[in-house]
Structure formats: structure tokens, C-alpha cells
Design a protein around this motif. Structure first.
Motif, mmCIF file in Angstrom:
data_model
loop_
_atom_site.group_PDB
_atom_site.id
_atom_site.type_symbol
_atom_site.label_atom_id
_atom_site.label_comp_id
_atom_site.label_asym_id
_atom_site.label_seq_id
_atom_site.Cartn_x
_atom_site.Cartn_y
_atom_site.Cartn_z
ATOM 1 N N MET A 58 -9.822 13.784 26.515
ATOM 2 C CA MET A 58 -10.029 12.601 27.358
ATOM 3 C C MET A 58 -10.448 13.017 28.767
ATOM 4 N N CYS A 59 -9.887 14.117 29.259
ATOM 5 C CA CYS A 59 -10.276 14.641 30.561
ATOM 6 C C CYS A 59 -11.742 15.045 30.536
ATOM 7 N N HIS A 60 -12.174 15.660 29.461
ATOM 8 C CA HIS A 60 -13.575 16.060 29.320
ATOM 9 C C HIS A 60 -14.489 14.838 29.397
ATOM 10 N N VAL A 61 -14.125 13.762 28.734
ATOM 11 C CA VAL A 61 -14.923 12.539 28.756
ATOM 12 C C VAL A 61 -14.946 11.944 30.171
ATOM 13 N N MET A 62 -13.802 11.983 30.868
ATOM 14 C CA MET A 62 -13.760 11.472 32.243
ATOM 15 C C MET A 62 -14.679 12.279 33.144
ATOM 16 N N LYS A 63 -14.648 13.616 33.008
ATOM 17 C CA LYS A 63 -15.526 14.474 33.821
ATOM 18 C C LYS A 63 -16.984 14.185 33.516
ATOM 19 N N ARG A 64 -17.320 13.988 32.247
ATOM 20 C CA ARG A 64 -18.715 13.707 31.872
ATOM 21 C C ARG A 64 -19.175 12.368 32.439
ATOM 22 N N LEU A 65 -18.337 11.353 32.371
ATOM 23 C CA LEU A 65 -18.687 10.049 32.923
ATOM 24 C C LEU A 65 -18.946 10.158 34.425
ATOM 25 N N LEU A 66 -18.027 10.800 35.133
ATOM 26 C CA LEU A 66 -18.192 10.939 36.581
ATOM 27 C C LEU A 66 -19.412 11.788 36.931
ATOM 28 N N SER A 67 -19.694 12.821 36.159
ATOM 29 C CA SER A 67 -20.851 13.670 36.475
ATOM 30 C C SER A 67 -22.165 12.931 36.239
ATOM 31 N N THR A 68 -22.210 12.003 35.279
ATOM 32 C CA THR A 68 -23.437 11.216 35.081
ATOM 33 C C THR A 68 -23.707 10.303 36.272
ATOM 34 N N ILE A 69 -22.663 9.945 36.989
ATOM 35 C CA ILE A 69 -22.813 9.121 38.194
ATOM 36 C C ILE A 69 -23.170 9.990 39.396
ATOM 37 N N GLY A 70 -22.863 11.287 39.310
ATOM 38 C CA GLY A 70 -23.168 12.207 40.402
ATOM 39 C C GLY A 70 -21.948 12.728 41.130
ATOM 40 N N VAL A 71 -20.774 12.582 40.523
ATOM 41 C CA VAL A 71 -19.519 13.026 41.128
ATOM 42 C C VAL A 71 -18.961 14.171 40.297
ATOM 43 N N HIS A 72 -18.512 15.214 40.977
ATOM 44 C CA HIS A 72 -17.872 16.342 40.306
ATOM 45 C C HIS A 72 -16.437 16.421 40.820
ATOM 46 N N PRO A 73 -15.498 15.867 40.036
ATOM 47 C CA PRO A 73 -14.115 15.758 40.493
ATOM 48 C C PRO A 73 -13.400 17.104 40.521
ATOM 49 N N THR A 74 -12.352 17.155 41.302
ATOM 50 C CA THR A 74 -11.417 18.268 41.251
ATOM 51 C C THR A 74 -10.538 18.034 40.034
ATOM 52 N N VAL A 75 -10.428 19.032 39.162
ATOM 53 C CA VAL A 75 -9.622 18.887 37.951
ATOM 54 C C VAL A 75 -8.464 19.872 38.016
ATOM 55 N N ILE A 76 -7.265 19.351 37.895
ATOM 56 C CA ILE A 76 -6.045 20.151 37.954
ATOM 57 C C ILE A 76 -5.333 20.038 36.609
ATOM 58 N N GLU A 77 -5.125 21.172 35.959
ATOM 59 C CA GLU A 77 -4.358 21.174 34.716
ATOM 60 C C GLU A 77 -2.885 21.351 35.048
ATOM 61 N N LEU A 78 -2.083 20.431 34.541
ATOM 62 C CA LEU A 78 -0.643 20.469 34.786
ATOM 63 C C LEU A 78 0.093 20.939 33.544
ATOM 64 N N ASP A 79 1.175 21.657 33.762
ATOM 65 C CA ASP A 79 2.077 22.006 32.670
ATOM 66 C C ASP A 79 2.886 20.765 32.316
ATOM 67 N N ASP A 80 3.440 20.743 31.112
ATOM 68 C CA ASP A 80 4.195 19.574 30.658
ATOM 69 C C ASP A 80 5.325 19.188 31.608
#
Length: 142
Positions: A58-80
Motif C-alpha cells: 500500500m505504501c508503494h501505491v501511495m508513493k506511485r500516486l504522489l510521484s505521478t503528481i510530481g511529489v516525492h514523499p519522505t518515506v519512513i519504515e517503522l518497526d511494529d
């Protein structure tokens, strides 16, 4: 203190940073900083942040959606054990306070993939990104 030990490019164009103890890095963070404080700092320092679990589709899909608009978000992976530290929605919407993945735009929690897609389909996402400083008014990356 922690700093960048190494990095490697990801297939979707991002970069994964791995942290290890050091005091020489300009990217150093305070180890004594609580998880909640660190998350709040990251939200306030970045116009668009996605908090994710490792290998989250789902994070991958969110990044792809934002990148098609022209935004490259900061992505932080959290431990459980860090996910409960994510702030919930300020409007009390329980669907947007359900853990990770969670996207924050302009310091406000948008929610997960469903909420992000809904904003996009209703035409509100671009305006939020412009207001947060992630996009210029014409839709190009700032």
C-alpha cells in the motif's frame, strides 16, 4: 548518536538509508529522542511523509500516486513497536488512525491509501500538496 552507515537505490527511485552509531554524520539524530518526538519532528520537517511497514504494498501505491503528481514523499519504515506512536487524526476519524501506512501532508494526518485516493479522486489532493509546499501552484515540484 546515529548516522548513515550506507545507502542503496531502490527500484522505485527512492533511497533506503541504514543507520548505525556514529557522531560524525550531519544526519545524526539524538538517540535519547523518544519515538513520539522523533515522529512529530519528521512530520513537522517534511511537507509529505509516509510512515510504513517494511515491504508494504500500500505504501508503494501511495508513493506511485504522489510521484505521478510530481511529489516525492519522505518515506519512513517503522518497526511494529513504533507504529502505536503515530499520532491519530485530529478530526477523530477512526479510519485514518489505524496505524501504518499513514501519510501526513503539511503536518496533518491524511490517513492511509483509501483516504489518499479519495482526496485525489475528489480533486482535493493537489490543493493540499500546494498548501503544504510540496507542489508549486502549477503542479511542479518545489
Amino acid at each position: 548518536m546515529q548516522g548513515v552507515r550506507r545507502f542503496r537505490p531502490l527500484s522505485d527511485g527512492g533511497v533506503r538509508l541504514e543507520l548505525s552509531p556514529t557522531t560524525a554524520s550531519p544526519l545524526a539524530i539524538d538517540v535519547e529522542e523518544s519515538t513520539e518526538t522523533r515522529i512529530q519532528r519528521l512530520i513537522s520537517e517534511n511537507p509529505v511523509v509516509i510512515f510504513s511497514r517494511p515491504s508494504c504494498c500500500m505504501c508503494h501505491v501511495m508513493k506511485r500516486l504522489l510521484s505521478t503528481i510530481g511529489v516525492h514523499p519522505t518515506v519512513i519504515e517503522l518497526d511494529d513497536h513504533e507504529i502505536p506512536a503515530l499520532p491519530s487524526s485530529s478530526d477523530g476519524d477512526s479510519s485514518s488512525s489505524a496505524g501504518a501506512p499513514a501519510v501526513f501532508i503539511g503536518g496533518s494526518r491524511v490517513g492511509g491509501l483509501e483516504n489518499l485516493v479519495a482526496l485525489h479522486l475528489t480533486g482535493h489532493l493537489r490543493a493540499m500538496l500546494v498548501e503544504a509546499g510540496a507542489l508549486e501552484g502549477g503542479g511542479t515540484v518545489s
